[in-house]
Motif scaffolding. Structure first.
Motif, PDB file in Angstrom:
ATOM      1  N   SER A  57      -4.149 -23.432  40.363  1.00 40.04           N
ATOM      2  CA  SER A  57      -2.794 -23.013  39.979  1.00 40.04           C
ATOM      3  C   SER A  57      -2.277 -23.765  38.749  1.00 40.04           C
ATOM      4  CB  SER A  57      -1.820 -23.170  41.151  1.00 40.04           C
ATOM      5  OG  SER A  57      -1.660 -24.532  41.482  1.00 40.04           O
ATOM      6  N   ILE A  58      -2.729 -25.010  38.530  1.00 39.25           N
ATOM      7  CA  ILE A  58      -2.245 -25.741  37.355  1.00 39.25           C
ATOM      8  C   ILE A  58      -2.860 -25.202  36.063  1.00 39.25           C
ATOM      9  CG2 ILE A  58      -1.784 -27.862  38.645  1.00 39.25           C
ATOM     10  CD1 ILE A  58      -4.273 -29.078  37.398  1.00 39.25           C
ATOM     11  N   TYR A  59      -3.876 -24.358  36.177  1.00 42.06           N
ATOM     12  CA  TYR A  59      -4.539 -23.768  35.012  1.00 42.06           C
ATOM     13  C   TYR A  59      -3.955 -22.397  34.642  1.00 42.06           C
ATOM     14  CZ  TYR A  59      -8.168 -27.326  35.510  1.00 42.06           C
ATOM     15  OH  TYR A  59      -8.841 -28.520  35.581  1.00 42.06           O
ATOM     16  N   GLN A  60      -3.201 -21.783  35.551  1.00 42.87           N
ATOM     17  CA  GLN A  60      -2.710 -20.421  35.333  1.00 42.87           C
ATOM     18  C   GLN A  60      -1.941 -20.276  34.018  1.00 42.87           C
ATOM     19  OE1 GLN A  60      -3.608 -17.781  36.983  1.00 42.87           O
ATOM     20  NE2 GLN A  60      -4.635 -18.837  38.646  1.00 42.87           N
ATOM     21  N   SER A  61      -1.096 -21.222  33.692  1.00 44.45           N
ATOM     22  CA  SER A  61      -0.280 -21.131  32.470  1.00 44.45           C
ATOM     23  C   SER A  61      -1.112 -21.389  31.204  1.00 44.45           C
ATOM     24  CB  SER A  61       0.883 -22.119  32.534  1.00 44.45           C
ATOM     25  OG  SER A  61       0.386 -23.448  32.533  1.00 44.45           O
ATOM     26  N   LEU A  62      -2.345 -21.829  31.361  1.00 44.27           N
ATOM     27  CA  LEU A  62      -3.201 -22.151  30.219  1.00 44.27           C
ATOM     28  C   LEU A  62      -4.194 -21.036  29.883  1.00 44.27           C
ATOM     29  CD1 LEU A  62      -3.984 -25.841  31.202  1.00 44.27           C
ATOM     30  CD2 LEU A  62      -2.313 -25.040  29.526  1.00 44.27           C
ATOM     31  N   LYS A  63      -4.134 -19.914  30.605  1.00 44.01           N
ATOM     32  CA  LYS A  63      -5.061 -18.815  30.359  1.00 44.01           C
ATOM     33  C   LYS A  63      -4.962 -18.350  28.911  1.00 44.01           C
ATOM     34  CE  LYS A  63      -5.715 -16.709  34.868  1.00 44.01           C
ATOM     35  NZ  LYS A  63      -5.471 -15.518  35.667  1.00 44.01           N
ATOM     36  N   ASN A  64      -6.112 -18.046  28.337  1.00 45.21           N
ATOM     37  CA  ASN A  64      -6.251 -17.570  26.954  1.00 45.21           C
ATOM     38  C   ASN A  64      -5.845 -18.607  25.916  1.00 45.21           C
ATOM     39  OD1 ASN A  64      -7.205 -14.980  27.770  1.00 45.21           O
ATOM     40  ND2 ASN A  64      -5.105 -14.449  28.285  1.00 45.21           N
ATOM     41  N   LYS A  65      -5.786 -19.865  26.319  1.00 44.99           N
ATOM     42  CA  LYS A  65      -5.485 -20.958  25.394  1.00 44.99           C
ATOM     43  C   LYS A  65      -6.687 -21.886  25.343  1.00 44.99           C
ATOM     44  CE  LYS A  65      -0.591 -20.651  26.203  1.00 44.99           C
ATOM     45  NZ  LYS A  65       0.545 -21.181  26.889  1.00 44.99           N
ATOM     46  N   GLU A  66      -6.811 -22.604  24.240  1.00 47.90           N
ATOM     47  CA  GLU A  66      -7.915 -23.546  24.109  1.00 47.90           C
ATOM     48  C   GLU A  66      -7.529 -24.856  24.796  1.00 47.90           C
ATOM     49  OE1 GLU A  66     -11.190 -25.117  20.954  1.00 47.90           O
ATOM     50  OE2 GLU A  66      -9.973 -23.355  20.537  1.00 47.90           O
TER      51      GLU A  66
END
Length: 96
Positions: A57-66
């Motif tokens: 869940s802590i990665y969800q906001s980082l999708k499609n980002k480097e």
């Protein structure tokens, strides 16, 4: 320590169950990171790396980002397996 860097493609939860060999396995959170490797001839090879993480869940906001994350690696036969180091958190890679 290895710093794995690439575009976060996906973050998801893989449900537990029974494998083909009959072994039970627990549910686990995973992420998929698309990275680039420069080959000796100068060409680029894109590679998708799956990593098990403590909390997808802590990665969800980082999708499609480097992103960048601290990893370790171990050889299993001719393959290299990467794993997220205990307590490591992802960070955004600054755009240049």
């Amino acid at each position: 320590m290895i710093n794995l860097q690439g575009t976060l493609i996906n973050a998801f939860r893989l449900e537990g169950g029974k494998g083909k060999d009959g072994k039970e396995y627990e549910a686990r959170d995973k992420v998929q990171i698309l990275g680039s490797l420069e080959l000796p001839n100068g060409e680029i090879k894109h590679e998708l790396v799956d990593l098990t993480v403590d909390d997808a869940s802590i990665y969800q906001s980082l999708k499609n980002k480097e992103i960048s994350i601290s990893c370790g690696a171990m050889a299993i036969g001719r393959n290299v397996v990467f794993y997220v180091r205990k307590g490591a958190k992802p960070s955004l890679v600054p755009k240049i």
